[in-house]
Design a protein around this motif. Structure first.
Motif, PDB file in Angstrom:
ATOM      1  N   UNK A   1     -72.350  32.069  13.817  1.00  0.00           N
ATOM      2  CA  UNK A   1     -70.937  32.269  14.111  1.00  0.00           C
ATOM      3  C   UNK A   1     -70.359  30.996  14.732  1.00  0.00           C
ATOM      4  N   UNK A   2     -69.130  30.683  14.363  1.00  0.00           N
ATOM      5  CA  UNK A   2     -68.429  29.534  14.945  1.00  0.00           C
ATOM      6  C   UNK A   2     -67.312  30.048  15.847  1.00  0.00           C
ATOM      7  N   UNK A   3     -67.301  29.568  17.084  1.00  0.00           N
ATOM      8  CA  UNK A   3     -66.250  29.978  18.000  1.00  0.00           C
ATOM      9  C   UNK A   3     -65.553  28.745  18.553  1.00  0.00           C
ATOM     10  N   UNK A   4     -64.320  28.926  18.964  1.00  0.00           N
ATOM     11  CA  UNK A   4     -63.562  27.872  19.627  1.00  0.00           C
ATOM     12  C   UNK A   4     -63.486  28.169  21.113  1.00  0.00           C
ATOM     13  N   UNK A   5     -63.809  27.174  21.924  1.00  0.00           N
ATOM     14  CA  UNK A   5     -63.754  27.295  23.378  1.00  0.00           C
ATOM     15  C   UNK A   5     -62.619  26.430  23.889  1.00  0.00           C
ATOM     16  N   UNK A   6     -61.733  27.009  24.689  1.00  0.00           N
ATOM     17  CA  UNK A   6     -60.631  26.230  25.221  1.00  0.00           C
ATOM     18  C   UNK A   6     -60.246  26.733  26.602  1.00  0.00           C
ATOM     19  N   UNK A   7     -59.401  25.973  27.267  1.00  0.00           N
ATOM     20  CA  UNK A   7     -58.942  26.304  28.615  1.00  0.00           C
ATOM     21  C   UNK A   7     -58.150  25.134  29.152  1.00  0.00           C
ATOM     22  N   UNK A   8     -57.272  25.409  30.084  1.00  0.00           N
ATOM     23  CA  UNK A   8     -56.473  24.348  30.678  1.00  0.00           C
ATOM     24  C   UNK A   8     -57.323  23.415  31.523  1.00  0.00           C
ATOM     25  N   UNK A   9     -56.764  22.271  31.842  1.00  0.00           N
ATOM     26  CA  UNK A   9     -57.454  21.306  32.690  1.00  0.00           C
ATOM     27  C   UNK A   9     -57.817  21.974  34.019  1.00  0.00           C
ATOM     28  N   UNK A 151     -51.497  15.242  37.764  1.00  0.00           N
ATOM     29  CA  UNK A 151     -51.910  16.611  37.443  1.00  0.00           C
ATOM     30  C   UNK A 151     -50.745  17.374  36.822  1.00  0.00           C
ATOM     31  N   UNK A 152     -49.554  17.229  37.404  1.00  0.00           N
ATOM     32  CA  UNK A 152     -48.379  17.915  36.872  1.00  0.00           C
ATOM     33  C   UNK A 152     -48.101  17.482  35.432  1.00  0.00           C
ATOM     34  N   UNK A 153     -48.280  16.195  35.150  1.00  0.00           N
ATOM     35  CA  UNK A 153     -48.080  15.702  33.796  1.00  0.00           C
ATOM     36  C   UNK A 153     -49.092  16.276  32.826  1.00  0.00           C
ATOM     37  N   UNK A 154     -50.332  16.364  33.273  1.00  0.00           N
ATOM     38  CA  UNK A 154     -51.384  16.920  32.417  1.00  0.00           C
ATOM     39  C   UNK A 154     -51.114  18.395  32.126  1.00  0.00           C
ATOM     40  N   UNK A 155     -50.708  19.142  33.139  1.00  0.00           N
ATOM     41  CA  UNK A 155     -50.402  20.561  32.942  1.00  0.00           C
ATOM     42  C   UNK A 155     -49.213  20.743  32.003  1.00  0.00           C
ATOM     43  N   UNK A 156     -48.205  19.880  32.148  1.00  0.00           N
ATOM     44  CA  UNK A 156     -47.016  19.980  31.300  1.00  0.00           C
ATOM     45  C   UNK A 156     -47.336  19.671  29.844  1.00  0.00           C
ATOM     46  N   UNK A 157     -48.359  18.850  29.613  1.00  0.00           N
ATOM     47  CA  UNK A 157     -48.729  18.468  28.246  1.00  0.00           C
ATOM     48  C   UNK A 157     -49.511  19.564  27.533  1.00  0.00           C
ATOM     49  N   UNK A 158     -49.995  20.553  28.285  1.00  0.00           N
ATOM     50  CA  UNK A 158     -50.763  21.641  27.694  1.00  0.00           C
ATOM     51  C   UNK A 158     -49.898  22.882  27.560  1.00  0.00           C
ATOM     52  N   UNK A 159     -50.338  23.795  26.696  1.00  0.00           N
ATOM     53  CA  UNK A 159     -49.596  25.032  26.523  1.00  0.00           C
ATOM     54  C   UNK A 159     -49.726  25.906  27.769  1.00  0.00           C
ATOM     55  N   UNK A 160     -48.976  26.990  27.798  1.00  0.00           N
ATOM     56  CA  UNK A 160     -48.980  27.849  28.977  1.00  0.00           C
ATOM     57  C   UNK A 160     -50.240  28.707  29.023  1.00  0.00           C
ATOM     58  N   UNK A 161     -50.528  29.159  30.213  1.00  0.00           N
ATOM     59  CA  UNK A 161     -51.651  30.082  30.410  1.00  0.00           C
ATOM     60  C   UNK A 161     -51.469  31.326  29.541  1.00  0.00           C
ATOM     61  N   UNK A 162     -50.245  31.826  29.465  1.00  0.00           N
ATOM     62  CA  UNK A 162     -49.960  33.041  28.691  1.00  0.00           C
ATOM     63  C   UNK A 162     -50.232  32.823  27.207  1.00  0.00           C
TER      64      UNK A 162
END
Length: 201
Positions: A1-9, A151-162
């Protein structure tokens, strides 16, 4: 099985990837591939030097990551230009590593899996490592060289937690839990997905 692992910084995705390796999974780390491509002599460096100029190349021929990060955070067009260079090369190397793997579970560790829009069709499941933005910020500020603005810039560059949670087939909440509890949850999930090589304590 192939899975994708992701998460915010700062979510603990790398820790979870380590536990999945412990369970016997093969982990394809797209961040590591990106770094290899931008080292001296890396396959992406000629196109980066041509597109962005010598100011973005260090004296030894690697990508000046801090300078490029600052540009990408402030200039969406430059970010897209960099991605157009890197993403096809990353995808090709990730596919090569996955095809060479013999493990029952192949994990694609992709920080921007949800944002890219390309990875969902390549994996059977998406596993999201989740925590609050406050916890993310606290963790990342402990890393050398990180400032609240960065850190704020990195968070803004990623999608939302939701948005990440909405794309997930499984969510690991990595907040207010011990490493032992997190490890047990990861190993249990790996076992359900066909990679149970380690008995839980």
């Amino acid at each position: 099985m192939r899975i994708g692992l992701t998460g915010g910084i700062g979510s603990g995705k790398s820790t979870v990837a380590g536990f999945l390796r412990e369970a016997g999974a093969a982990v394809v780390d797209t961040d590591a591939i990106s770094r290899q491509l931008t080292l001296p002599g890396g396959a992406a460096m000629p196109a980066i030097a041509s597109s962005f100029g010598p100011d973005f190349v260090t004296a030894d021929g690697a990508l000046d990551r801090d300078r490029m990060r600052a540009l990408a955070f402030s200039d969406p067009a430059a970010k897209r230009q960099l991605e157009a260079i890197l993403h096809p090369l990353i995808s090709a190397e990730a596919a090569r590593q996955a095809d060479a793997a013999t493990a029952p579970l192949i994990v694609f560790d992709v920080p921007l899996l949800v944002e890219s829009g390309r990875w969902r069709a390549r994996v059977a499941r998406v596993l999201v490592v989740d925590c609050s933005t406050e916890t993310q910020t606290e963790r990342v500020l402990q890393r050398p060289g990180w400032t609240p603005e960065r850190v704020a810039g990195a968070l803004a560059a990623q999608t939302t937690r939701q948005a990440r949670r909405a794309a997930a087939d499984a969510v690991l909440l990595n907040e207010g839990v011990s490493l032992v509890a997190l490890r047990n949850e990861v190993l249990g999930l790996a076992a359900r997905w066909g990679c149970g090589t380690i008995a839980l304590p």
